[in-house]
Design an enzyme around this catalytic site. Sequence first.
Site, PDB file in Angstrom:
ATOM      1  N   ILE A  31      13.904  -6.327  49.487  1.00 29.70           N
ATOM      2  CA  ILE A  31      15.291  -6.789  49.471  1.00 29.70           C
ATOM      3  C   ILE A  31      15.369  -8.060  48.652  1.00 29.70           C
ATOM      4  CG2 ILE A  31      17.235  -7.569  50.883  1.00 29.70           C
ATOM      5  CD1 ILE A  31      16.503  -4.628  51.285  1.00 29.70           C
ATOM      6  N   GLY A  64      13.953 -13.308  48.781  1.00 30.26           N
ATOM      7  CA  GLY A  64      13.619 -11.883  48.834  1.00 30.26           C
ATOM      8  C   GLY A  64      12.668 -11.627  49.979  1.00 30.26           C
ATOM      9  N   LYS A  65      12.474 -10.393  50.319  1.00 29.16           N
ATOM     10  CA  LYS A  65      11.484 -10.035  51.343  1.00 29.16           C
ATOM     11  C   LYS A  65      11.181  -8.557  51.207  1.00 29.16           C
ATOM     12  CE  LYS A  65       9.409 -12.137  54.863  1.00 29.16           C
ATOM     13  NZ  LYS A  65       9.126 -13.571  55.005  1.00 29.16           N
ATOM     14  N   GLY A  66       9.957  -8.190  51.573  1.00 27.32           N
ATOM     15  CA  GLY A  66       9.603  -6.776  51.492  1.00 27.32           C
ATOM     16  C   GLY A  66       8.764  -6.372  52.666  1.00 27.32           C
TER      17      GLY A  66
END
Length: 420
Positions: free
Chosen positions: A60, A105-107
């Site tokens: 994201i 962001g992050k995943g």
Amino acid sequence: MSGKYEFFQVIQQYLKEAARAVELDPTVEHLLSQPKNEVIVNFPVKMDNGEVKLFKGYRIQHNNILGPFKGGIRYHESVTLDDVKALAAMMTWKCSLMKLPFGGGKGGIKFNPREHSALELQKVTRRFTHALGGNIGPDYDIPAPDVGTNSQTMAWMMDTYMNTVAHVNKQSSRGVVTGKPVASGGTLGREKATGQGVVHCITEWAKDNRFNLEGCTYTVQGFGNVGANAAMILSKFGASLIAVGDHTGYLYNPEGFNEHKLTEWVREHKGIAGYPAGKPITRDEFFSVKNDIFIPAALENQITEVEAAMMHTRVVVEGANGPCSPEGERALLDKGVVIIPDVLANAGGVTVSYYEWVQNKRSESWDLEEVDARLDKQIKAVYQEVQHLARQKNIDLRTAAYGLALKRIETVYHERDIFP
Ligand code: NAD
């Protein structure tokens, strides 16, 4: 804890409250209420036994008005799109608060990394990186470690990415991830950085409140990268770790644990369970242990109103992201407990990630003293800014931290305006 926890809704609500407190431009609030991009990939990996499994990965990209998207990669069986959206938004606030030239962001991948061999983990990581393709890059979106991932994961991600770019761009691609092993382009001080930042917040709080850390007690939930490093650093101030917990259970020792020995045990046994110098207790007993400082360093939504009612502490320092539910937070604040919020308390990690990225860009390696000194100065200054705004506006520290972060983003939106 019952029912589904809507983490992203919680973050949206915090955004709304902070926006009101600092009179944020409603257009900016609106823009920040949803992530910019939501990337979902499904990819196959051949397991050691020959079976092919399909994995679902998320990345994201919440906002990049201040710089490239930046944020960790989580491997955990409970990962959901909703969680990753919440965590990505928090990275936007965190980077802005710390004045870093990064967005948020992050995943993550929903699976239990502990059920896989090192070879399978490597394959999962490489296929995920490959599936993300051009959605990451050293000047576009820069992953880092989070729950269930570490410097080894980052080395695999970097190597995979480097093998997908043109030869001439290979060496300039090191900065595609941070939190790498030092020999592969990481920075000294990154491994402990988040725990170090947690302790900087504690020492600032202690100084402001004339509280003596020597001989005080503390408890830690989650004894991984953040929890263990925070504990080992805090031990130097004479504070005593009397209760600890992780996914394998909870332990109590009124005499205080040896943080270094416990860390060694966890490294070897992959959890605190079985550590001889502690009495096993239940999760409820853990939350009921009276202490001065509570460090949540595991997952979100661990302190609801139920846990808050059991807790006897002075200050909760959020090493984890989102460990308090809004109801838990309200109950703690009503009891007079100070909460040093995640976006500040655990910002040491992304701050030193930024130092790593800068070193990669300049082909430099800074010594540990330089990294430590920079983090010390940067996080303590921001801590004081947050305190100041909280006092000035009579708001809690989370709202103040969000407020500062949001105002910085608002300035840039006003200067740049909306394209076209
Ligand atoms: P980690 O994987 O190294 O450690 C996670 C810890 O949480 C482990 O001790 C694990 O046993 C424990 N845990 C997992 N599930 C649990 C459960 N259900 N109950 C109790 N304990 C449980 O991860 P980490 O990097 O230390 O991250 C911990 C938290 O800190 C996360 O919220 C993460 O987003 C946040 N954080 C990490 C960094 C970083 O640099 N690693 C930076 C900022 C924030």
